[in-house]
Write a protein that holds these residues in place. Structure first.
Motif, PDB file in Angstrom:
ATOM      1  N   THR A   1       6.098  -0.200  -5.247  1.00 41.27           N
ATOM      2  CA  THR A   1       7.505   0.230  -5.258  1.00 41.27           C
ATOM      3  C   THR A   1       8.407  -0.896  -4.784  1.00 41.27           C
TER       4      THR A   1
ATOM      5  N   ALA B   1       7.739   9.776   0.261  1.00 43.99           N
ATOM      6  CA  ALA B   1       6.542   8.944   0.157  1.00 43.99           C
ATOM      7  C   ALA B   1       6.809   7.746  -0.747  1.00 43.99           C
ATOM      8  N   VAL B   2       6.131   6.639  -0.451  1.00 43.68           N
ATOM      9  CA  VAL B   2       6.279   5.405  -1.213  1.00 43.68           C
ATOM     10  C   VAL B   2       4.913   4.985  -1.746  1.00 43.68           C
ATOM     11  N   SER B   3       4.861   4.620  -3.006  1.00 41.89           N
ATOM     12  CA  SER B   3       3.626   4.174  -3.640  1.00 41.89           C
ATOM     13  C   SER B   3       3.561   2.652  -3.642  1.00 41.89           C
ATOM     14  N   ALA B   4       2.346   2.122  -3.621  1.00 41.70           N
ATOM     15  CA  ALA B   4       2.158   0.682  -3.722  1.00 41.70           C
ATOM     16  C   ALA B   4       2.830   0.173  -4.994  1.00 41.70           C
TER      17      ALA B   4
ATOM     18  N   VAL C   1       0.849  -1.194   0.000  1.00 41.90           N
ATOM     19  CA  VAL C   1       0.000   0.000   0.000  1.00 41.90           C
ATOM     20  C   VAL C   1       0.881   1.239   0.000  1.00 41.90           C
ATOM     21  N   ASP C   2       0.275   2.400  -0.289  1.00 43.20           N
ATOM     22  CA  ASP C   2       1.005   3.663  -0.232  1.00 43.20           C
ATOM     23  C   ASP C   2       1.424   3.954   1.210  1.00 43.20           C
TER      24      ASP C   2
ATOM     25  N   PRO D   1       3.091   7.388   3.456  1.00 42.71           N
ATOM     26  CA  PRO D   1       3.497   8.793   3.349  1.00 42.71           C
ATOM     27  C   PRO D   1       4.912   9.029   3.856  1.00 42.71           C
TER      28      PRO D   1
ATOM     29  N   ILE E   1       5.307   0.111   7.269  1.00 43.84           N
ATOM     30  CA  ILE E   1       5.001  -0.150   5.875  1.00 43.84           C
ATOM     31  C   ILE E   1       4.603  -1.614   5.729  1.00 43.84           C
TER      32      ILE E   1
END
Length: 236
Positions: A194, A189-192, A138-139, A141, A147
């Motif tokens: 990644t 931030a990390v996106s799903a 999942v994303d 922030p 995570i």
């Protein structure tokens, strides 16, 4: 600003991985009652020492070239970590299964049976662990310290193991089947979807001093070991 990858030949000459999170706490000192209040704010950054063993022949020239291209502290150096102690896939599937505690007979049959040796009704069993590098589920922030990571390698990451996302380095504090708490908080931030690198984490650093990279050559003798102080690079 350019990114210089440490050549594999030099990475193989590394004698250790001394990288730690360094921060600063604040205290007004010990009070009249003998007690002390320590205040903490998240200001930790990675600092480390890159130690290279004796260099020979072409490795000396490679080291010299890295220092020239770094332009002191102007450019960045990308390092790859070994990350011993957690399940990794480094191209050797048999070794991966061994680290995952999968028996050779299970690998041969292509599935893992129940603990008593029984299989499912159709004659199959549990799938062998997948060796793909995990990804974020999942994303998350910026500044998050938790995570969710999918994949066998992520679900089974050992506490204390380190991983990287977009060349930023993090350390596992707890892992509940892929629900990972870590330090330091996310630098971005990390996106799903990644990629999360556990097998060979990569990390961008900068020399701590302009004259930090100076390989020394002694003609007719073994060359001296080389030690370089580096610090986490945020701008990229």
């Amino acid at each position: 600003m350019a990114i210089i990858d440490l050549p594999q030949s030099l990475s193989d000459r590394r004698s250790n991985e001394n990288f730690w999170l360094h921060g600063q706490t604040v205290s007004a000192g010990v009070g009249l009652d003998g007690r002390e209040q320590i205040m903490f704010a998240e200001n930790r950054i990675w600092r480390g020492k890159l130690d290279l063993a004796h260099l020979f022949g072409g490795d000396i020239l490679a080291a010299r070239s890295v220092g020239t291209r770094l332009r002191g502290r102007a450019n960045l150096l990308r390092l790859t970590f070994c990350n011993v102690g957690t399940v990794r896939y480094l191209g050797d599937l048999a070794r991966f299964y061994a680290e995952a505690n999968v028996r050779a007979e299970d690998v041969a049959r292509g599935y893992i049976p129940f603990s008593d040796g029984a299989a499912f009704g159709d004659g199959s069993g549990f799938a062998l662990p997948e060796n793909d590098e995990p990804t974020a589920v999942v994303d998350a922030p910026k500044d998050a310290s938790e995570i969710q990571i999918g994949g066998y390698i992520g679900r089974n990451a050992t506490v204390g193991a380190r991983f990287s996302i977009n060349d930023f380095l993090y350390e596992v504090e707890s892992n509940d089947s892929g629900e990972i708490t870590f330090s330091p908080p996310l630098r971005e931030a990390v996106s799903a979807g990644t990629l999360v690198k556990f097998s060979e984490p990569t990390f961008l650093v900068r020399l701590e001093a302009d004259r930090g990279w100076e390989p020394f050559t002694q003609y007719g003798r073994l060359n001296r070991p080389m030690s370089v102080d580096v610090v986490e690079a945020f701008d990229r």
